[in-house]
Write an enzyme that holds these catalytic residues in place. Sequence first.
Site, PDB file in Angstrom:
ATOM      1  N   HIS A  82     -17.858  -7.650   9.262  1.00  0.00           N
ATOM      2  CA  HIS A  82     -17.143  -6.534   8.571  1.00  0.00           C
ATOM      3  C   HIS A  82     -17.673  -6.940   7.051  1.00  0.00           C
ATOM      4  O   HIS A  82     -17.591  -7.949   6.538  1.00  0.00           O
ATOM      5  CB  HIS A  82     -15.724  -6.922   8.554  1.00  0.00           C
ATOM      6  N   ASP A 161      -1.227   0.080  10.343  1.00  0.00           N
ATOM      7  CA  ASP A 161      -2.097   0.047   9.096  1.00  0.00           C
ATOM      8  C   ASP A 161      -2.153   1.232   8.418  1.00  0.00           C
ATOM      9  O   ASP A 161      -2.133   1.077   7.126  1.00  0.00           O
ATOM     10  CB  ASP A 161      -3.349  -0.898   9.548  1.00  0.00           C
ATOM     11  N   ARG A 168       1.260   1.824   0.772  1.00  0.00           N
ATOM     12  CA  ARG A 168       0.680   0.883  -0.522  1.00  0.00           C
ATOM     13  C   ARG A 168       0.076   1.598  -1.468  1.00  0.00           C
ATOM     14  O   ARG A 168       0.187   1.266  -2.729  1.00  0.00           O
ATOM     15  CB  ARG A 168      -0.100  -0.136   0.209  1.00  0.00           C
ATOM     16  N   SER A 183      -4.609  -6.333   6.995  1.00  0.00           N
ATOM     17  CA  SER A 183      -4.964  -4.957   7.156  1.00  0.00           C
ATOM     18  C   SER A 183      -6.445  -4.814   7.655  1.00  0.00           C
ATOM     19  O   SER A 183      -6.696  -4.350   8.636  1.00  0.00           O
ATOM     20  CB  SER A 183      -5.088  -4.093   6.020  1.00  0.00           C
ATOM     21  N   LYS A 187      -7.814  -4.470  12.210  1.00  0.00           N
ATOM     22  CA  LYS A 187      -8.722  -3.445  12.674  1.00  0.00           C
ATOM     23  C   LYS A 187     -10.044  -3.968  13.517  1.00  0.00           C
ATOM     24  O   LYS A 187     -10.329  -3.332  14.423  1.00  0.00           O
ATOM     25  CB  LYS A 187      -9.407  -2.682  11.345  1.00  0.00           C
TER      26      LYS A 187
HETATM   27  N1  URA Z   1      -9.450  -2.328   2.841  1.00  0.00           N
HETATM   28  C1  URA Z   1      -8.704  -2.309   3.991  1.00  0.00           C
HETATM   29  O1  URA Z   1      -8.877  -2.092   4.988  1.00  0.00           O
HETATM   30  N2  URA Z   1      -7.459  -2.760   3.824  1.00  0.00           N
HETATM   31  C2  URA Z   1      -7.034  -2.994   2.543  1.00  0.00           C
HETATM   32  O2  URA Z   1      -5.681  -3.262   2.515  1.00  0.00           O
HETATM   33  C3  URA Z   1      -7.991  -2.755   1.470  1.00  0.00           C
HETATM   34  C4  URA Z   1      -9.304  -2.760   1.749  1.00  0.00           C
END
Ligand code: URA
Length: 432
Positions: A82, A161, A168, A183, A187
Amino acid sequence: MRMVDLIHKKQHQKELSTEEIQWMIEQYTNNEIPDYQMSAMLMAIYFEDMTDAERGALTMSMVKSGDEIDLSQIKGVKVDKHSTGGVGDTTTLILAPLVASVGVPIAKMSGRGLGHTGGTIDKLEAIPGFHVELSQEEFVKQVNEHKVAVIGQSGNLTPADKKLYALRDVTSTVDSIPLIASSIMSKKIAAGADAIVLDVKTGAGAFMKTPEDARNLADAMVKIGNHVGRNTMAVISDMSQPLGFAIGNALEVQEAIDTLKGHGPADVVDLCLTLGSQMAHLAGVGKDLDEARDLLEANLHNGKALEVFKTFVAAQGGNPDVADDPDLMPKAAYQTEVLAHKDGYVAELVADQLGVASMMLGAGRATKESEIDLAVGLVLHKKVGDKVSKGEALLTIHSNQQEIPDVEEKIWECITIADEAKPLPLIYDILA
Ligand code: URA
Ligand code: CA
């Protein structure tokens, strides 16, 4: 359980239990907890932070809030990579076939981009015929047969999320290490990763502006990964100038192909070998990182990585001849060189603003609905620290409009030529 009690607990520095966090995320996903209570919780987390156990519980609760991709029919350790996002970042296009070429299965789900250029999926679509819509069965079958597949987001992954991120965004709680780290990690885990390599970018073109902030985020993600049983490593890499030379979709595919042929830009090659050796090592290839790196480097020069790329492209309907014939990809009508106005050294190439210039050409999406022009973008000829002479080309603009005064003006805001300048570091730190 009552949400108001959990908010009170967090507000008074008491640790939330795994059961409490699971309950909260489940109820919130099902719309049983209202946004105003979750907003208060997010603000309490923002100020009071979370313990390692809380971060792990939050991550896994978000994973469990939706579908999880089942990669159990693929043999071997499934390693995912990632990147926190940058400008001109072609690494996935290189790493997928490169790491697969040493025998590691790469089952990758990627996104489309909102911003400077497209995401990996958009870039791949610059290859004629290439498609990313594979069923779960086709996805698994392709990885078992050819070691690598890249598809678009499918299924209902981490709905908690998605809901939390939107909340947020409007409550000024995006910028919180435990919330960002959980977060991102949720994923990757929902997408089936057994092990994870993180490329945390730092600098003008990155989410984390300083190496210290990037290190804190990387450290939080590595700890979460190890806490929930996913081996995780992280690299802190520079994004104050763009990665490599190319920015733009087809232009970046070409840069990836050049790299797979053994003549990529030095920074792209180094970052791919660093991230790739971690991926290979986590999957059990090579006795240590150095040996993994040697195997990967050999495959960049002996044609094996390129061969896997061609097989992968063909398996997903694309024309593998793009590897030898760049004219098969979309090409911009106009090429305009931007010339140095004096002698000196390149002192600044501001990554995010060069990204904006590419977006103005049409390489990226300003809104979710925008169409991308896969042909356009920028190709740098110089990087920070390079010497230039007056009249020498700094970069080439690839555009489909003849007159682009606003883009040229933007580009000049990004470039500084000074009497002296040193090359920038590429890798600031490695965490395991
Ligand atoms: N990228 C994400 O996937 N989540 C966040 O909270 C911030 C950046
Ligand atoms: Ca690039």
